[in-house]
Motif scaffolding. Structure first.
Motif, short mmCIF file in Angstrom:
data_model
loop_
_atom_site.label_atom_id
_atom_site.label_comp_id
_atom_site.label_asym_id
_atom_site.label_seq_id
_atom_site.Cartn_x
_atom_site.Cartn_y
_atom_site.Cartn_z
N ARG A 47 0.83 -1.16 -0.04
CA ARG A 47 0.16 0.00 0.06
C ARG A 47 0.84 1.15 -0.16
O ARG A 47 0.51 2.14 -0.59
N VAL A 48 1.85 0.99 0.88
CA VAL A 48 2.75 2.39 0.85
C VAL A 48 3.62 2.42 -0.29
O VAL A 48 3.77 3.65 -0.89
N ILE A 49 4.00 1.34 -1.18
CA ILE A 49 5.03 1.56 -2.23
C ILE A 49 3.98 2.02 -3.65
O ILE A 49 4.32 2.78 -4.26
N GLY A 50 3.05 1.18 -3.62
CA GLY A 50 1.94 1.58 -4.56
C GLY A 50 2.54 0.76 -5.92
O GLY A 50 3.60 0.19 -6.02
N LYS A 51 1.50 0.98 -6.84
CA LYS A 51 1.73 0.22 -8.12
C LYS A 51 3.12 1.04 -8.95
O LYS A 51 2.92 2.16 -9.20
N GLY A 53 5.74 1.81 -7.63
CA GLY A 53 6.23 2.76 -6.68
C GLY A 53 5.39 4.02 -6.80
O GLY A 53 5.96 5.31 -6.28
N SER A 54 4.31 4.16 -7.44
CA SER A 54 3.72 5.44 -7.41
C SER A 54 3.54 6.10 -6.08
O SER A 54 3.35 7.52 -5.88
N THR A 55 2.81 5.66 -5.23
CA THR A 55 2.49 6.07 -3.86
C THR A 55 3.74 6.54 -3.29
O THR A 55 3.71 7.72 -2.76
N ILE A 56 5.00 5.69 -3.23
CA ILE A 56 6.07 6.32 -2.48
C ILE A 56 6.81 7.37 -2.84
O ILE A 56 7.28 8.35 -2.62
N ASN A 57 6.45 7.34 -4.14
CA ASN A 57 7.04 8.72 -5.27
C ASN A 57 6.16 9.78 -5.03
O ASN A 57 6.80 11.03 -4.76
N ALA A 58 5.26 9.70 -4.85
CA ALA A 58 4.37 11.06 -4.39
C ALA A 58 4.60 11.40 -3.06
O ALA A 58 4.57 12.59 -2.82
N ILE A 59 4.81 10.65 -1.96
CA ILE A 59 5.30 10.81 -0.80
C ILE A 59 6.53 11.50 -0.74
O ILE A 59 6.62 12.67 -0.23
N ARG A 60 7.36 11.07 -1.42
CA ARG A 60 8.61 12.01 -1.65
C ARG A 60 8.63 13.26 -2.16
O ARG A 60 9.34 14.10 -1.69
N HIS A 61 7.59 13.29 -3.32
CA HIS A 61 7.34 14.51 -3.86
C HIS A 61 6.89 15.58 -2.82
O HIS A 61 7.36 16.82 -2.63
N VAL A 62 5.89 15.22 -1.98
CA VAL A 62 5.52 16.04 -0.96
C VAL A 62 6.49 16.41 0.10
O VAL A 62 6.63 17.59 0.14
N ALA A 63 7.40 15.60 0.27
CA ALA A 63 8.61 15.90 1.40
C ALA A 63 9.30 16.76 0.83
O ALA A 63 9.82 17.60 1.35
N LYS A 64 9.72 16.48 -0.36
CA LYS A 64 10.71 17.43 -1.10
C LYS A 64 10.24 18.92 -1.24
O LYS A 64 10.69 19.80 -1.18
N ALA A 65 9.07 18.97 -1.57
CA ALA A 65 8.21 20.15 -1.70
C ALA A 65 8.21 20.95 -0.38
O ALA A 65 8.27 22.25 -0.49
N ALA A 66 7.92 20.18 0.67
CA ALA A 66 8.18 20.80 2.04
C ALA A 66 9.56 21.41 2.27
O ALA A 66 9.53 22.20 3.34
#
Length: 82
Positions: A47-51, A53-66
């Motif tokens: 669930r965290v990694i996603g299909k 790697g799409s979910t974990i990449n989205a989480i990474r983008h949010v952290a980098k944006a912050a």
């Protein structure tokens, strides 16, 4: 400076089926980079990694944006239980 641990933990807890087993930690390298490590229950890793790697990449983008305003380098990694 943003609290990246709280940010990532908030997102991940809403994704998983066992939010009580989410553990997020922060490590800082000597170069100043921040590594956020996420541990979840074995059945929630997908669930965290996603299909693809799409979910974990989205989480990474949010952290980098912050981190843009403070100029810090942030990366998020999912750790598997040993």
């Amino acid at each position: 400076m943003a609290n990246y641990v709280e940010l990532v933990e908030l997102i991940v807890r809403r994704l998983v089926t066992k939010p009580e087993e989410v553990f997020v930690s922060e490590e800082r390298s000597e170069a100043g980079a921040i590594l956020i490590s996420v541990k979840v229950a074995q059945e929630d890793i997908g669930r965290v990694i996603g299909k693809k790697g799409s979910t974990i990449n989205a989480i990474r983008h949010v952290a980098k944006a912050a981190s843009i305003k403070s100029g810090e380098k942030v990366d998020v990694d999912v750790k598997e239980e040993e």
